[in-house]
Design an enzyme around this catalytic site. Structure first.
Site, short mmCIF file in Angstrom:
data_model
loop_
_atom_site.label_atom_id
_atom_site.label_comp_id
_atom_site.label_asym_id
_atom_site.label_seq_id
_atom_site.Cartn_x
_atom_site.Cartn_y
_atom_site.Cartn_z
N TYR A 1 9.53 29.90 -9.27
CA TYR A 1 10.16 30.32 -7.68
C TYR A 1 11.20 32.10 -8.18
CZ TYR A 1 8.04 27.24 -5.30
OH TYR A 1 7.29 25.74 -4.12
N LYS B 1 31.06 2.02 -3.44
CA LYS B 1 30.57 2.69 -2.37
C LYS B 1 29.83 3.91 -3.08
CE LYS B 1 34.27 7.01 -2.60
NZ LYS B 1 35.08 7.04 -1.82
#
Ligand SMILES: *Cc1c(COP(=O)(O)O)cnc(C)c1O
Length: 372
Positions: free
Chosen positions: A269, A38
């Site tokens: 940032y 999965k």
């Protein structure tokens, strides 16, 4: 060859195959190993991994959704059984049967829905019935009488598998695992008393296998994480891992730019890093949109020119900044390792306050998977 890629993941299918063989040897011939592929095989690429495991003899693949199962069939994987573990949406039931996917059933009323679909097709369908043995997530209540009654009314449904899932298999000492195994075993034997004897009883994932919960191995185990070379992180005094598996994925990026900064200036940032010395930074081409955890801002490590060096400043969407002051010769275009031997998914998980599963699954498709 990949010098045009900003970020990519190198995956060793040989390594995954070796991990699969190791796990098979540990559980022995009485217990089948279902390969959990999965979520793009935990970031390793579902179709490529599934094809290799089927070539290694894997009898069962398991996925989360009908769509993942269909993708396997459409990729030409026809021989392996595919168990859809967590798709309880009735809108998908017919597609599961169309693509010969084996449904896990989580609601007794759904047995009747499958029975109707089977009747309409003039066939019998095989399902795996999931019991909630105490995890409190998917699965029908652990009530053998109710199960037997519902199953008795659905002659076109064969309960091929009886399954459950362990919530705390890497927590020690936790009593939940023992209780879940006991509940599951009780329901299985009561069902046998009612004439329902599913061929495949399965409850264990990687944790139950690697930490030796043998009572939980039964007819099949469902292994995801350890195929990819990791064992679940433990709490408490865990026994040593029984498996010898190694990670199969290295995630890389490239230096986009090199810059010399004086002491006392901000990087990135929020000015989360102020240089403490004259600093040579490298800007690399992967950020949180590629799967680099923002929690690694000012804390992560990457390997440049063979040396693990710190990330400086905030991780940006598409870039990160690293300190290469002490590493000679790093230049634009150079490869930089974001995850690999020495700083793997467990190390990243520890810094980002999460688990290795999360780290692997978050590596975005934008990082091309290259099979080596
Ligand atoms: C994901 C999953 C597994 C595999 O778990 P691992 O810990 O990765 O081995 C097994 N069973 C179910 C139901 C799952 O959802």
């Amino acid at each position: 060859m990949n010098d045009q890629l900003r970020s990519w993941a190198e995956v060793s299918l040989d390594r995954i195959a070796a991990n699969y063989r190791n796990i098979r040897a540990v559980v022995g011939p009485q217990t089948a190993v279902a390969c959990v592929v999965k979520s793009e095989a935990y970031g390793h690429g579902m179709v490529a991994v599934a094809k290799r495991l089927v070539a290694e003899g894997a009898p069962w693949l398991t996925v989360t959704s009908t769509q993942e199962g269909m993708e396997l069939r459409q990729a030409g994987i026809q021989d392996a059984h595919v168990l859809v573990m967590a798709d309880a949406l009735r809108a998908n039931f017919a597609s599961m049967l169309d693509h010969r996917l084996t449904p896990a059933v989580h609601d007794l009323a759904d047995l009747a829905v499958f029975n109707e679909l089977a009747l309409a097709r003039g066939e019998r369908v095989r399902v795996h019935l999931k019991i909630d043995s105490g995890m409190g997530r998917l699965g029908v209540p652990a009530d053998a009488r109710a199960i037997a009654e519902a199953a008795g009314a659905c002659p076109n449904v064969e309960i091929e598998g009886l399954m459950s899932h362990l919530a705390s298999s890497s927590d020690f000492p936790a009593t939940q695992t023992g209780q879940q195994v006991q509940t599951f075993t009780r329901v299985a034997s009561e069902l046998a008393g009612a004439g329902i004897r599913p061929r495949l009883r399965h409850i264990s994932a990687s944790g139950g296998v690697v930490y030796g919960c043998r009572d939980a191995w039964l007819d099949m185990v469902r292994i995801g994480l350890s195929l990819y070379g990791y064992v679940p992180a433990t709490t408490g005094p865990a026994p040593a891992s029984l498996v010898d598996v190694k990670p199969a994925l290295a995630w890389k990026t490239r230096v986009l730019s090199i810059k010399e900064l004086p002491a006392g200036v901000p990087v990135g940032y929020g000015a989360r890093h102020i240089t403490k010395r004259p600093t040579r930074i490298a800007v690399v081409g992967a950020g949180y949109a590629d799967g680099v955890f923002r929690q690694l801002s000012c804390r992560g490590l990457v390997r440049a020119a063979g040396v693990w060096v710190p990330m400086l400043g905030a991780v940006s969407m598409d870039m990160s900044t690293i300190d290469v002051t002490d590493v000679a010769g790093v230049k634009p275009g150079d490869e930089v390792e974001l995850l690999g031997e020495g700083f793997d998914a467990d190390n990243i998980a520890a810094l980002a306050d999460t688990i290795s599963y999360d780290v692997l699954c978050k590596i975005q498709p934008r990082a091309e998977r290259i099979y080596v």
